[in-house]
Design a protein around this motif. Structure first.
Motif, PDB file in Angstrom:
ATOM      1  N   SER A  38       0.830  -1.200   0.000  1.00  0.00           N
ATOM      2  CA  SER A  38       0.000   0.000   0.000  1.00  0.00           C
ATOM      3  C   SER A  38       0.870   1.257   0.000  1.00  0.00           C
ATOM      4  O   SER A  38       0.601   2.207  -0.748  1.00  0.00           O
ATOM      5  CB  SER A  38      -0.908  -0.010   1.233  1.00  0.00           C
ATOM      6  N   ASP A  39       1.941   1.243   0.820  1.00  0.00           N
ATOM      7  CA  ASP A  39       2.839   2.405   0.875  1.00  0.00           C
ATOM      8  C   ASP A  39       3.526   2.635  -0.466  1.00  0.00           C
ATOM      9  O   ASP A  39       3.633   3.786  -0.944  1.00  0.00           O
ATOM     10  CB  ASP A  39       3.883   2.209   1.974  1.00  0.00           C
ATOM     11  N   GLN A  40       4.019   1.554  -1.073  1.00  0.00           N
ATOM     12  CA  GLN A  40       4.732   1.695  -2.334  1.00  0.00           C
ATOM     13  C   GLN A  40       3.803   2.171  -3.461  1.00  0.00           C
ATOM     14  O   GLN A  40       4.190   3.000  -4.295  1.00  0.00           O
ATOM     15  CB  GLN A  40       5.394   0.364  -2.732  1.00  0.00           C
ATOM     16  N   GLU A 102      12.194   2.343  -8.320  1.00  0.00           N
ATOM     17  CA  GLU A 102      12.578   1.638  -7.095  1.00  0.00           C
ATOM     18  C   GLU A 102      11.342   1.212  -6.297  1.00  0.00           C
ATOM     19  O   GLU A 102      11.307   0.118  -5.721  1.00  0.00           O
ATOM     20  CB  GLU A 102      13.477   2.534  -6.239  1.00  0.00           C
ATOM     21  N   ALA A 103      10.351   2.074  -6.260  1.00  0.00           N
ATOM     22  CA  ALA A 103       9.111   1.738  -5.559  1.00  0.00           C
ATOM     23  C   ALA A 103       8.426   0.540  -6.213  1.00  0.00           C
ATOM     24  O   ALA A 103       7.906  -0.359  -5.533  1.00  0.00           O
ATOM     25  CB  ALA A 103       8.178   2.947  -5.546  1.00  0.00           C
ATOM     26  N   LYS A 104       8.417   0.501  -7.543  1.00  0.00           N
ATOM     27  CA  LYS A 104       7.841  -0.646  -8.251  1.00  0.00           C
ATOM     28  C   LYS A 104       8.621  -1.921  -7.963  1.00  0.00           C
ATOM     29  O   LYS A 104       8.034  -2.999  -7.780  1.00  0.00           O
ATOM     30  CB  LYS A 104       7.823  -0.377  -9.753  1.00  0.00           C
ATOM     31  N   ALA A 105       9.960  -1.793  -7.918  1.00  0.00           N
ATOM     32  CA  ALA A 105      10.801  -2.956  -7.630  1.00  0.00           C
ATOM     33  C   ALA A 105      10.539  -3.470  -6.216  1.00  0.00           C
ATOM     34  O   ALA A 105      10.462  -4.685  -5.982  1.00  0.00           O
ATOM     35  CB  ALA A 105      12.278  -2.588  -7.794  1.00  0.00           C
ATOM     36  N   MET A 106      10.394  -2.545  -5.257  1.00  0.00           N
ATOM     37  CA  MET A 106      10.105  -2.949  -3.878  1.00  0.00           C
ATOM     38  C   MET A 106       8.738  -3.610  -3.782  1.00  0.00           C
ATOM     39  O   MET A 106       8.569  -4.596  -3.051  1.00  0.00           O
ATOM     40  CB  MET A 106      10.156  -1.723  -2.963  1.00  0.00           C
ATOM     41  N   GLU A 107       7.776  -3.112  -4.522  1.00  0.00           N
ATOM     42  CA  GLU A 107       6.442  -3.730  -4.535  1.00  0.00           C
ATOM     43  C   GLU A 107       6.513  -5.145  -5.103  1.00  0.00           C
ATOM     44  O   GLU A 107       5.935  -6.090  -4.536  1.00  0.00           O
ATOM     45  CB  GLU A 107       5.492  -2.881  -5.371  1.00  0.00           C
ATOM     46  N   ALA A 108       7.231  -5.299  -6.211  1.00  0.00           N
ATOM     47  CA  ALA A 108       7.359  -6.622  -6.834  1.00  0.00           C
ATOM     48  C   ALA A 108       8.072  -7.593  -5.899  1.00  0.00           C
ATOM     49  O   ALA A 108       7.682  -8.759  -5.773  1.00  0.00           O
ATOM     50  CB  ALA A 108       8.113  -6.501  -8.162  1.00  0.00           C
ATOM     51  N   GLU A 109       9.126  -7.122  -5.222  1.00  0.00           N
ATOM     52  CA  GLU A 109       9.865  -7.962  -4.277  1.00  0.00           C
ATOM     53  C   GLU A 109       8.981  -8.361  -3.107  1.00  0.00           C
ATOM     54  O   GLU A 109       9.012  -9.512  -2.644  1.00  0.00           O
ATOM     55  CB  GLU A 109      11.108  -7.213  -3.775  1.00  0.00           C
TER      56      GLU A 109
END
Length: 221
Positions: A38-40, A102-109
């Protein structure tokens, strides 16, 4: 069997506790995952809005500068002002785009980690339930064996008591028989003497009745 049954019950109780803890941990991890995603996503939404705002702002600013500018010599090369404005805005916009990436990458991770954690939890629950089921079945089988052994033990005890009672009765009978034999042996001589005396008395009576001795007996009488 009693110790084995107690051990199996303890193992089942421990597995149930572990499964409960795993469920609580999974629930906590899922809440953290939901918050992270949700944050990302909120961050990406805000950054996209900021990026679109900056693009619109710089495009409008560039257009306004082009309209106000009065040429005082040869006109600048085509695209010069556009390049200059891009140079001013490019750093900020690139930074925002990098943060969005980076936010998308963190969400995917976070999504991959959540999927892995959920699969691991489901596998753990499945294996634990299978183990509990197997141990529960083992408890049923061992309980039946224990019950059968207890019945056999009671039957054996009753049979032993019956045998002991019979042996006691035989022992009592043997003691009575031994006493009877002792009585017969002890009184055999007396009985034999009495019998000899009876035979002698009968012999004398016969002699008296059959001869001169009878006449002598009468005369003496």
């Amino acid at each position: 069997l009693t110790e084995e049954l107690d051990a199996l019950k303890a193992e089942i109780a421990e597995m149930q506790v572990q499964m409960k803890r795993a469920g609580e941990d999974r629930e906590k991890q899922n809440k953290e995952f939901q918050m992270t995603v949700s944050d990302q996503r909120e961050t990406q939404k805000l950054l996209h809005s900021a990026l679109n705002f900056l693009k619109d702002f710089y495009e409008k600013k560039a257009a306004a500068l082009l309209q106000k500018q009065e040429p005082a010599g040869p006109p600048p090369p085509a695209g010069f002002e556009t390049y200059k404005n891009n140079a001013q805005s490019g750093g900020v916009m690139q930074l925002i785009e990098q943060i969005i990436t980076e936010a998308k990458a963190m969400e995917a991770e976070a999504i991959r980690s959540e999927e892995d954690a959920q699969k691991a939890y489901e596998d753990f629950v499945k294996e634990t339930n299978a183990s509990i089921e197997a141990k529960s079945k083992d408890i049923v089988e061992k309980s039946e064996q224990k019950a059968k052994a207890e019945v056999e033990l009671v039957e054996t005890k009753e049979s032993k008591e019956a045998v002991m009672l019979e042996l006691e009765q035989l022992s009592n009978y043997n003691a009575e028989l031994h006493q009877s034999c002792d009585f017969v042996v002890k009184n055999f001589d007396l009985r034999q003497t009495a019998r000899d005396e009876e035979v002698e008395a009968l012999r004398q009576a016969k002699a008296i009745l059959s001869g001169a001795k009878f006449e002598e007996f009468l005369q003496e009488a």
